[in-house]
Write a protein that holds these residues in place. Structure first.
Motif, mmCIF file in Angstrom:
data_model
loop_
_atom_site.group_PDB
_atom_site.id
_atom_site.type_symbol
_atom_site.label_atom_id
_atom_site.label_comp_id
_atom_site.label_asym_id
_atom_site.label_seq_id
_atom_site.Cartn_x
_atom_site.Cartn_y
_atom_site.Cartn_z
ATOM 1 N N ILE A 30 4.952 6.587 3.148
ATOM 2 C CA ILE A 30 6.174 7.156 2.575
ATOM 3 C C ILE A 30 6.011 7.141 1.061
ATOM 4 O O ILE A 30 5.690 6.103 0.478
ATOM 5 C CB ILE A 30 7.416 6.341 2.984
ATOM 6 N N ASP A 31 6.235 8.280 0.420
ATOM 7 C CA ASP A 31 6.060 8.352 -1.031
ATOM 8 C C ASP A 31 7.057 7.450 -1.749
ATOM 9 O O ASP A 31 8.181 7.227 -1.280
ATOM 10 C CB ASP A 31 6.238 9.795 -1.515
ATOM 11 N N VAL A 32 6.649 6.951 -2.898
ATOM 12 C CA VAL A 32 7.481 5.995 -3.631
ATOM 13 C C VAL A 32 8.812 6.592 -4.064
ATOM 14 O O VAL A 32 9.805 5.876 -4.210
ATOM 15 C CB VAL A 32 6.740 5.431 -4.863
ATOM 16 N N LEU A 55 7.676 -0.412 -8.810
ATOM 17 C CA LEU A 55 7.023 0.796 -8.296
ATOM 18 C C LEU A 55 5.807 0.446 -7.440
ATOM 19 O O LEU A 55 5.544 1.104 -6.425
ATOM 20 C CB LEU A 55 6.616 1.710 -9.450
ATOM 21 N N THR A 56 5.072 -0.582 -7.841
ATOM 22 C CA THR A 56 3.935 -1.020 -7.024
ATOM 23 C C THR A 56 4.410 -1.541 -5.671
ATOM 24 O O THR A 56 3.825 -1.239 -4.627
ATOM 25 C CB THR A 56 3.137 -2.109 -7.751
ATOM 26 N N PHE A 87 -2.830 -6.764 -6.071
ATOM 27 C CA PHE A 87 -3.820 -7.142 -5.050
ATOM 28 C C PHE A 87 -3.423 -6.563 -3.700
ATOM 29 O O PHE A 87 -4.260 -6.005 -2.969
ATOM 30 C CB PHE A 87 -3.938 -8.662 -4.966
ATOM 31 N N LEU A 88 -2.123 -6.672 -3.342
ATOM 32 C CA LEU A 88 -1.665 -6.104 -2.077
ATOM 33 C C LEU A 88 -1.870 -4.594 -2.038
ATOM 34 O O LEU A 88 -2.236 -4.025 -1.004
ATOM 35 C CB LEU A 88 -0.182 -6.419 -1.867
ATOM 36 N N LEU A 130 5.221 -0.958 0.157
ATOM 37 C CA LEU A 130 6.182 -0.913 1.260
ATOM 38 C C LEU A 130 6.095 0.423 2.002
ATOM 39 O O LEU A 130 6.160 0.458 3.240
ATOM 40 C CB LEU A 130 7.597 -1.113 0.718
ATOM 41 N N GLY A 131 5.944 1.511 1.265
ATOM 42 C CA GLY A 131 5.826 2.823 1.892
ATOM 43 C C GLY A 131 4.607 2.940 2.775
ATOM 44 O O GLY A 131 4.621 3.663 3.777
ATOM 45 N N ARG A 132 3.536 2.225 2.434
ATOM 46 C CA ARG A 132 2.328 2.252 3.271
ATOM 47 C C ARG A 132 2.453 1.341 4.479
ATOM 48 O O ARG A 132 1.866 1.607 5.528
ATOM 49 C CB ARG A 132 1.126 1.834 2.433
#
Length: 352
Positions: free
Chosen positions: A326-328, A310-311, A43-44, A316-318
């Motif tokens: 930031i790419d995963v 990974l999600t 959802f996030l 977090l990267g966004r």
């Protein structure tokens, strides 16, 4: 009672003891909790970005009544989220299987160079063989991952002691560095593919689309099924080759089959997202603390935990780089590198 029957009974007792910790009744609770966390992160992932989208707008987007920006954001983030879930699950299971098949706590598609082998194969296909479809990328990625896994195992098996965890990790690191250099050598003269390849090599799910998911899903499904069917064999391999053979297990066939399933998962994942490291290392170790070493529980739990990790890395990267991202692959490296150092130090202490 024969000696063989006694050893078989002893092995069964060991297996039962190993899988009793933590208590069996706690496993469904951990699975339910992990699934709940994963759904919350999904959802996030759909709602968080350069501009947040509220729950009401997400629901409205499905009905086609949301504002133009919100509807476009949701339409782009849903396949991105689904790809993160699928690839995270694939990397989590492949790491658990590699660690179980080799009895190597340092095994991981990134550390053993498998992801980089898939990456080099895809880049080579793009540069010299005109790969044009996602399915072509996936086949080449799986082939590159398989050849690299075989090469690292052969190199790590040389010398006294056979394929020890540290020797395999060193062989994988050296192979990964060499393959990265080869990849750069292939890309540098080719300006037509250089920009896309450089972005892809970082590892990310930002380019996730329904088309990419539809191409990779059959390969991941095959890999998932093969790995899950090998769960019992992995439990027996954990007892040692001799005991496993005494219990009627075909040791080499089980190891090769399980490894093939793991190679398919990480090769297909790398083909669509680029090389993403450390998920396969971190996830199985965390899951063993929660559900024990029984692969019948460990593999499904690693899939859910890998998907959640990974999600979460994508979200977090966004968040930290708004309005960019930031790419995963970078986020997982920041989490996984310290964990890798910890595992290496722990193994070194045990060996003293």
């Amino acid at each position: 009672m024969t000696a063989r029957h006694t050893s078989t009974q002893h092995a069964a007792t060991e297996t039962g003891a190993a899988t009793e910790r933590p208590p069996r009744r706690a496993r469904p609770l951990w699975l339910l909790l992990t699934l709940t966390v994963l759904l919350g992160l999904m959802f996030l992932s759909v709602s968080v970005g350069s501009r947040d989208v509220a729950w009401a707008d997400i629901v409205a987007a499905f009905g086609g009544s949301a504002e133009g920006f919100n509807e476009a954001a949701v339409a782009k983030r849903i396949p991105r989220t689904l790809l993160a879930v699928l690839v995270g699950a694939a990397l989590g299971i492949s790491g658990a299987v590699m660690q179980g098949a080799t009895r190597n706590p340092l095994a991981d598609p990134g550390i053993l160079g498998v992801n980089m082998g898939a990456s080099l194969a895809v880049v080579t296909g793009m540069a010299f063989f005109g790969l044009a479809t996602a399915t072509d990328y996936i086949w080449w990625g799986i082939a590159g991952a398989g050849l690299t896994a075989l090469f690292v195992h052969v190199i790590g098996s040389m010398g006294r002691g056979g394929p020890t965890p540290l020797k395999l990790a060193l062989a994988g690191a050296a192979t990964s560095a060499a393959l990265a250099s080869f990849t750069s050598a292939v890309v540098l003269p080719r300006n037509d593919i250089a920009d896309g390849v450089r972005s892809w090599q970082i590892g990310g799910v930002g380019g996730g689309t329904y088309d990419a998911i539809s191409h990779v899903l059959p390969f991941l499904a095959v890999g998932f099924i093969v790995c899950l069917l090998c769960a019992r064999g992995l439990n027996l391999l954990a007892l040692g080759d001799e005991l496993a053979a005494g219990l009627g297990q075909r040791v080499e066939a089980s190891r090769v089959t399980a490894s093939a399933g793991a190679v398919v998962l990480c090769g297909a994942s790398t083909a669509v997202t680029g090389p993403i490291g450390f998920v396969g290392l971190v996830v199985p170790h965390v899951c063993r603390l929660l559900v024990g070493v029984d692969h019948r529980w460990l593999l499904p739990f690693s899939a859910l935990t890998g998907a959640a990790l990974l999600t979460a890395a994508d979200v977090l990267g966004r968040i930290v780089a708004r309005p960019g991202q930031i790419d995963v692959g970078i986020v997982t490296a920041l989490v996984g590198a310290p964990f890798f150092i910890y595992i290496v130090r722990r193994q070194k202490v045990r060996a003293l």
